[in-house]
Design an enzyme around this catalytic site. Sequence first.
Site, PDB file in Angstrom:
ATOM      1  N   LYS A  77       0.867  -1.190   0.000  1.00 56.06           N
ATOM      2  CA  LYS A  77       0.000   0.000   0.000  1.00 56.06           C
ATOM      3  C   LYS A  77       0.890   1.222   0.000  1.00 56.06           C
ATOM      4  O   LYS A  77       2.019   1.168   0.493  1.00 56.06           O
ATOM      5  CB  LYS A  77      -0.868   0.021   1.264  1.00 56.06           C
ATOM      6  CG  LYS A  77      -2.093   0.912   1.138  1.00 56.06           C
ATOM      7  CD  LYS A  77      -3.245   0.157   0.513  1.00 56.06           C
ATOM      8  CE  LYS A  77      -4.431   1.014   0.235  1.00 56.06           C
ATOM      9  NZ  LYS A  77      -5.584   0.183  -0.173  1.00 56.06           N
ATOM     10  N   ASP A 109      -7.153   4.100  -4.441  1.00 51.53           N
ATOM     11  CA  ASP A 109      -7.793   3.987  -3.120  1.00 51.53           C
ATOM     12  C   ASP A 109      -8.411   5.359  -2.877  1.00 51.53           C
ATOM     13  O   ASP A 109      -8.660   6.093  -3.850  1.00 51.53           O
ATOM     14  CB  ASP A 109      -6.750   3.601  -2.046  1.00 51.53           C
ATOM     15  CG  ASP A 109      -7.408   3.166  -0.725  1.00 51.53           C
ATOM     16  OD1 ASP A 109      -7.858   2.023  -0.640  1.00 51.53           O
ATOM     17  OD2 ASP A 109      -7.493   3.987   0.215  1.00 51.53           O
TER      18      ASP A 109
HETATM   19  P1  NDP Z   1     -13.075   7.601  -2.864  1.00 52.31           P
HETATM   20  O1  NDP Z   1     -12.010   8.599  -2.642  1.00 52.31           O
HETATM   21  O2  NDP Z   1     -13.607   7.377  -4.232  1.00 52.31           O
HETATM   22  O3  NDP Z   1     -14.310   7.898  -1.913  1.00 52.31           O
HETATM   23  C1  NDP Z   1     -14.150   7.984  -0.543  1.00 52.31           C
HETATM   24  C2  NDP Z   1     -15.475   8.401   0.066  1.00 52.31           C
HETATM   25  O4  NDP Z   1     -15.389   8.272   1.489  1.00 52.31           O
HETATM   26  C3  NDP Z   1     -15.822   9.843  -0.216  1.00 52.31           C
HETATM   27  O5  NDP Z   1     -17.207  10.002  -0.227  1.00 52.31           O
HETATM   28  C4  NDP Z   1     -15.192  10.565   0.984  1.00 52.31           C
HETATM   29  O6  NDP Z   1     -15.750  11.813   1.278  1.00 52.31           O
HETATM   30  C5  NDP Z   1     -15.484   9.568   2.090  1.00 52.31           C
HETATM   31  N1  NDP Z   1     -14.482   9.700   3.142  1.00 52.31           N
HETATM   32  C6  NDP Z   1     -13.144   9.574   3.002  1.00 52.31           C
HETATM   33  N2  NDP Z   1     -12.530   9.795   4.173  1.00 52.31           N
HETATM   34  C7  NDP Z   1     -13.511  10.085   5.058  1.00 52.31           C
HETATM   35  C8  NDP Z   1     -13.506  10.412   6.437  1.00 52.31           C
HETATM   36  N3  NDP Z   1     -12.369  10.499   7.131  1.00 52.31           N
HETATM   37  N4  NDP Z   1     -14.714  10.620   7.032  1.00 52.31           N
HETATM   38  C9  NDP Z   1     -15.870  10.550   6.321  1.00 52.31           C
HETATM   39  N5  NDP Z   1     -15.929  10.252   5.016  1.00 52.31           N
HETATM   40  C10 NDP Z   1     -14.765  10.020   4.404  1.00 52.31           C
HETATM   41  O7  NDP Z   1     -12.475   6.243  -2.266  1.00 52.31           O
HETATM   42  P2  NDP Z   1     -12.974   4.740  -2.493  1.00 52.31           P
HETATM   43  O8  NDP Z   1     -14.433   4.696  -2.711  1.00 52.31           O
HETATM   44  O9  NDP Z   1     -12.062   4.120  -3.476  1.00 52.31           O
HETATM   45  O10 NDP Z   1     -12.604   4.095  -1.075  1.00 52.31           O
HETATM   46  C11 NDP Z   1     -13.543   3.980  -0.008  1.00 52.31           C
HETATM   47  C12 NDP Z   1     -13.101   2.889   0.944  1.00 52.31           C
HETATM   48  O11 NDP Z   1     -13.031   1.647   0.229  1.00 52.31           O
HETATM   49  C13 NDP Z   1     -11.714   3.076   1.569  1.00 52.31           C
HETATM   50  O12 NDP Z   1     -11.728   2.515   2.871  1.00 52.31           O
HETATM   51  C14 NDP Z   1     -10.817   2.226   0.678  1.00 52.31           C
HETATM   52  O13 NDP Z   1      -9.646   1.818   1.356  1.00 52.31           O
HETATM   53  C15 NDP Z   1     -11.743   1.053   0.404  1.00 52.31           C
HETATM   54  N6  NDP Z   1     -11.449   0.238  -0.763  1.00 52.31           N
HETATM   55  C16 NDP Z   1     -11.335   0.785  -2.005  1.00 52.31           C
HETATM   56  C17 NDP Z   1     -11.089  -0.023  -3.100  1.00 52.31           C
HETATM   57  C18 NDP Z   1     -11.048   0.510  -4.483  1.00 52.31           C
HETATM   58  O14 NDP Z   1     -10.925  -0.298  -5.404  1.00 52.31           O
HETATM   59  N7  NDP Z   1     -11.154   1.806  -4.710  1.00 52.31           N
HETATM   60  C19 NDP Z   1     -10.877  -1.467  -2.939  1.00 52.31           C
HETATM   61  C20 NDP Z   1     -11.084  -1.960  -1.604  1.00 52.31           C
HETATM   62  C21 NDP Z   1     -11.344  -1.116  -0.573  1.00 52.31           C
HETATM   63  P3  NDP Z   1     -14.955  13.170   0.871  1.00 52.31           P
HETATM   64  O15 NDP Z   1     -15.054  13.232  -0.606  1.00 52.31           O
HETATM   65  O16 NDP Z   1     -15.668  14.249   1.586  1.00 52.31           O
HETATM   66  O17 NDP Z   1     -13.548  12.988   1.362  1.00 52.31           O
HETATM   67  O1  2IT Z   2      -7.921  -1.720  -0.647  1.00 52.96           O
HETATM   68  C1  2IT Z   2      -7.863  -2.210  -1.793  1.00 52.96           C
HETATM   69  O2  2IT Z   2      -7.987  -3.421  -1.986  1.00 52.96           O
HETATM   70  C2  2IT Z   2      -7.677  -1.300  -2.932  1.00 52.96           C
HETATM   71  N1  2IT Z   2      -7.644  -0.089  -2.732  1.00 52.96           N
HETATM   72  C3  2IT Z   2      -7.531  -1.847  -4.317  1.00 52.96           C
HETATM   73  C4  2IT Z   2      -6.133  -2.356  -4.545  1.00 52.96           C
HETATM   74  C5  2IT Z   2      -5.805  -2.781  -5.957  1.00 52.96           C
HETATM   75  O3  2IT Z   2      -4.613  -3.095  -6.151  1.00 52.96           O
HETATM   76  O4  2IT Z   2      -6.663  -2.840  -6.816  1.00 52.96           O
END
Ligand code: NDP
Ligand code: 2IT
Length: 447
Positions: A126, A166
């Site tokens: 990461k 992420d």
């Molecule tokens: P994005 O940046 O696309 O979206 C994040 C969302 O969460 C936004 O709405 C953001 O609001 C909100 N958010 C972020 N930080 C906070 C906080 N401290 N308090 C409240 N709201 C918050 O990210 P993703 O959708 O990609 O990721 C979301 C989660 O999923 C994370 O935990 C990530 O690690 C996990 N994840 C993502 C993967 C991926 O493929 N993208 C894979 C597996 C897990 P704002 O815009 O106001 O910051």
């Molecule tokens: O938390 C996660 O699994 C991710 N943000 C996606 C990682 C990836 O390599 O696609």
Amino acid sequence: MNAYVAKVLNQLKSNQPWEKEFLQAAEEVLESLGGLMDRESKYEKYSILERITVPERTILFRVSWLDDAGNVQVNNGYRVEFNSAIGPYKGGLRLHPSVNLGILKFLGFEQIFKNSLTGLPMGGGKGGSNFDPKGKSDNEVMKFCQAFMNELYRHIGANTDVPAGDIGVGGREIGYLQGQYRKITNTSECVLTGKGLNWGGSLIRPEATGYGATYFAEEMLKTRGESFAGKTVLISGSGNVAQFAARKVVELGGKVVSLSDSSGTIIDKDGIDEEKLQFVMELKNVRRGRIKEYADKFTGAEYLEDKRPWGAVSAEVVLPSATQNEIDEDDAKALVSNGCVCVSEGANMPSMPEAVEVFLAGNVLYGPGKAANAGGVAVSGLEMSQNAMRLNWTAEKVDSELKNIMTNIHTACFEAAEENGTPGNYVNGSNIAGFRKVADSMIDLGV
Ligand code: NDP
Ligand code: 2IT
């Protein structure tokens, strides 16, 4: 507690007491492994727990870039290369002001077991930076990404370490990062996943995490003869994971009544349908606006400033998809007393340990992030396969592979939990099933 687990946890706590998110993740995993350590002495003999909790390599670097006003900005850059026993380091990059080494170590550590669960040959890693993309121009984001890659490039490679998105990193950022890598190395090597479709990306990668978390929930519900049909669903976040979780829930007959961002939550008791989701996608992905606008646009929707969705309205299924530690003990109690029967974590570690206890004690089907959100990295793995073969699969093929992988992960977790004498406990199941393959590989590969 198993004595070996207790010893390693104590060492970790005294070595880096300030890395609280990492310690939280390590404690959850190691506690789950107590029964396995009782049954199998080889892991202690080869010091596997001591080894698996220390990254193979941690890279810290300065990222300096010029903002639109011509000022020099400086951020911290990181890449944690945690474990490569079963394949190249693989995991996302997070851009958020809260990013520090402890958070990236927690995410990298979780990624080891998550990637193992997918059944694909990917190690865990990461990275990211405390850069805050909010309020930055496209040009500033590009300048930052280029400066970040100017250092990162020497540490990564298609067979070494393959970053992805992420929080704060989506298609735009992956483009700037891949573009800079291309320029520096003079290769067309696909060094990141989550790429655009014209330059090496895979269909269904943007959808994969949200779809996968929904498929995992569906599998858990099936064990009780239930489905999404007619169920009310709470989702937090409104980014990549939340958007596509919402779309899949609607497709499966559920009703999504919430989304959120770091400023607040919207509740829409009429349900967020595909048309309203299109508005959210344009708002968040194009205009990069705040979720509050949803409540201004759709009558009947309510905006709760500074609030999370938990407890605001009754719901049977919960898909937390924003960030770590977003559900505390009181939130969990409110969810259970409001009829929640299933939690499938789109985010990484969104539930605090006390909240997890409440879910388990309340007989809630609780799918922890490393299992429930593995669909994203799984399709990243499929993107790597397509790149290696130099061809593209159809959306139908990738989606059916994704579904298959999520079903297999569910079965692996379910069976490992039964074998451990803790049936229905997906925390134990996911940790044990994910750990075994990596730990046995570490033994095979020597010290
Ligand atoms: P994005 O940046 O696309 O979206 C994040 C969302 O969460 C936004 O709405 C953001 O609001 C909100 N958010 C972020 N930080 C906070 C906080 N401290 N308090 C409240 N709201 C918050 O990210 P993703 O959708 O990609 O990721 C979301 C989660 O999923 C994370 O935990 C990530 O690690 C996990 N994840 C993502 C993967 C991926 O493929 N993208 C894979 C597996 C897990 P704002 O815009 O106001 O910051
Ligand atoms: O938390 C996660 O699994 C991710 N943000 C996606 C990682 C990836 O390599 O696609």
